[in-house]
Scaffold this motif. Sequence first.
Motif, PDB file in Angstrom:
ATOM      1  N   VAL A   1       0.846  -1.189   0.000  1.00  0.00           N
ATOM      2  CA  VAL A   1       0.000   0.000   0.000  1.00  0.00           C
ATOM      3  C   VAL A   1       0.882   1.240   0.000  1.00  0.00           C
ATOM      4  CG1 VAL A   1      -1.696   1.315   1.314  1.00  0.00           C
ATOM      5  CG2 VAL A   1      -1.878  -1.183   1.183  1.00  0.00           C
ATOM      6  N   HIS A   2       0.661   2.115  -0.962  1.00  0.00           N
ATOM      7  CA  HIS A   2       1.496   3.302  -1.102  1.00  0.00           C
ATOM      8  C   HIS A   2       0.818   4.500  -0.459  1.00  0.00           C
ATOM      9  CE1 HIS A   2       4.253   6.213  -2.796  1.00  0.00           C
ATOM     10  NE2 HIS A   2       3.231   6.878  -3.326  1.00  0.00           N
ATOM     11  N   ALA A   3       1.591   5.302   0.253  1.00  0.00           N
ATOM     12  CA  ALA A   3       1.056   6.503   0.893  1.00  0.00           C
ATOM     13  C   ALA A   3       1.281   7.723   0.009  1.00  0.00           C
ATOM     14  CB  ALA A   3       1.724   6.720   2.247  1.00  0.00           C
ATOM     15  N   ASP A   4       0.248   8.553  -0.119  1.00  0.00           N
ATOM     16  CA  ASP A   4       0.374   9.836  -0.805  1.00  0.00           C
ATOM     17  C   ASP A   4       0.833  10.894   0.188  1.00  0.00           C
ATOM     18  OD1 ASP A   4      -0.763   8.712  -3.178  1.00  0.00           O
ATOM     19  OD2 ASP A   4      -2.750   8.914  -2.259  1.00  0.00           O
ATOM     20  N   SER A   5       1.535  11.905  -0.310  1.00  0.00           N
ATOM     21  CA  SER A   5       2.039  12.969   0.561  1.00  0.00           C
ATOM     22  C   SER A   5       1.871  14.332  -0.116  1.00  0.00           C
ATOM     23  CB  SER A   5       3.516  12.725   0.887  1.00  0.00           C
ATOM     24  OG  SER A   5       4.047  13.771   1.674  1.00  0.00           O
ATOM     25  N   VAL A   6       1.415  15.310   0.649  1.00  0.00           N
ATOM     26  CA  VAL A   6       1.237  16.674   0.143  1.00  0.00           C
ATOM     27  C   VAL A   6       1.883  17.630   1.139  1.00  0.00           C
ATOM     28  CG1 VAL A   6      -0.398  18.460  -0.581  1.00  0.00           C
ATOM     29  CG2 VAL A   6      -0.961  16.025  -0.917  1.00  0.00           C
ATOM     30  N   THR A   7       2.743  18.530   0.655  1.00  0.00           N
ATOM     31  CA  THR A   7       3.448  19.481   1.510  1.00  0.00           C
ATOM     32  C   THR A   7       3.118  20.912   1.100  1.00  0.00           C
ATOM     33  OG1 THR A   7       5.292  17.935   1.806  1.00  0.00           O
ATOM     34  CG2 THR A   7       5.716  20.251   2.318  1.00  0.00           C
ATOM     35  N   VAL A   8       2.843  21.756   2.100  1.00  0.00           N
ATOM     36  CA  VAL A   8       2.571  23.175   1.859  1.00  0.00           C
ATOM     37  C   VAL A   8       3.353  23.987   2.883  1.00  0.00           C
ATOM     38  CG1 VAL A   8       0.823  25.000   1.874  1.00  0.00           C
ATOM     39  CG2 VAL A   8       0.278  22.766   0.894  1.00  0.00           C
ATOM     40  N   THR A   9       4.011  25.044   2.434  1.00  0.00           N
ATOM     41  CA  THR A   9       4.752  25.932   3.329  1.00  0.00           C
ATOM     42  C   THR A   9       4.217  27.356   3.210  1.00  0.00           C
ATOM     43  OG1 THR A   9       6.430  26.396   1.653  1.00  0.00           O
ATOM     44  CG2 THR A   9       6.838  24.540   3.126  1.00  0.00           C
ATOM     45  N   SER A  10       4.522  28.161   4.225  1.00  0.00           N
ATOM     46  CA  SER A  10       4.037  29.541   4.249  1.00  0.00           C
ATOM     47  C   SER A  10       5.020  30.399   5.022  1.00  0.00           C
ATOM     48  CB  SER A  10       2.650  29.604   4.892  1.00  0.00           C
ATOM     49  OG  SER A  10       2.223  30.934   5.059  1.00  0.00           O
TER      50      SER A  10
ATOM     51  N   ILE B   1      -0.387  13.087   4.898  1.00  0.00           N
ATOM     52  CA  ILE B   1      -0.026  11.740   4.451  1.00  0.00           C
ATOM     53  C   ILE B   1      -1.264  10.866   4.539  1.00  0.00           C
ATOM     54  CG2 ILE B   1       1.436   9.728   4.893  1.00  0.00           C
ATOM     55  CD1 ILE B   1       3.385  11.719   6.311  1.00  0.00           C
ATOM     56  N   GLY B   2      -1.528  10.115   3.482  1.00  0.00           N
ATOM     57  CA  GLY B   2      -2.695   9.239   3.499  1.00  0.00           C
ATOM     58  C   GLY B   2      -2.742   8.364   2.267  1.00  0.00           C
TER      59      GLY B   2
END
Length: 337
Positions: free
Chosen positions: A225-234, A298-299
């Motif tokens: 099972v592969h995990a998706d990842s999304v990163t946001v900075t500010s 992550i999900g």
Amino acid sequence: MTTVPVIALTGYLGAGKTTLLNHVLRQPDARVGVVINDFGELNVDAALVTGQVDEPASIAGGCICCLPDDGGLDEALAKLADPKLRLDAIIVEASGLADPVAVSRMIRFSGVERVRPGGVVDVIDTSAYFDTVDNGRTPPARYRAASLVVINKIDQVPEAERDAVVERICRRVRQRNPDVHIVSTVAGRIDPALLFDVAGRADENGQLSLRDLLVEADHAEHPHVHADSVTVTSDGCVDPDAVINLLEEPPAGVYRLKGTIAVQMRDRVRRYTVNVVGRSVHIATAPPSAPASNLVAIGTHVDVDATRERMAAALAPCDKPPATGLRRLQRYRRLSV
């Protein structure tokens, strides 16, 4: 203060807990401590365990959730939380008799410094599920405590029936816990990123370690099972109200959220670390040197664009946060101690 997530690994005997544990221990460069109920009866590959106390810490004397307060869990967690070990996570593998609700409570209220709850992973044997775990009119209460349910051994169900069986299990689990994250897999092969972070560590001698060789063999044999990842900075400060709204209601498919936020208080800018596992929110004070506001989601089966949009909105610049947001932030910080 840096804290180590403590992950409870539960499931009936034969569900595949130890197989899943051995799989995630093969994550390259990971340093994972392990606490095992009835270690002598289990087949954990000790060569994969790093940061352990001599060997994987074993708690004997019966089911972990039935032990007295001095039954050994707090002592094991305190030793494994030693900053010198630099662990990425601690995994507590309970016996097949353990009640996930009780195990979760023991971890949450252990009182050990430098640890925080890292979720409850409940493993299911798909082929035997309705004969052993769920054979009553109502679904088992155990799912109330679960943050991640792993529907394991799906390959042992005939392919023509597989989707229907998995969907039926999902419906039963969500009757008890509508918000639980569910994945289905073969041989416990889930992406370790769903459970913990790994601090990057280069191999000192440039050669493949035993762990690396086992990782290569594991991935060659079965997909996982592969995990998706999304990163946001500010840059700058954010509105804690907007961030907490995101933490309390993560985007669809997101199992974990982590990061650092900067908040403008009356006297100065303060920084906080945030960690979400399932629906459990943990907020702690971060050192002044912590990076600018950033979040990582992550999900599985994540809508990347929609998730990034919500995260960016939560991290929108805000130099004068409303008092309601500051009160919510401080409430979570107090509860997270």
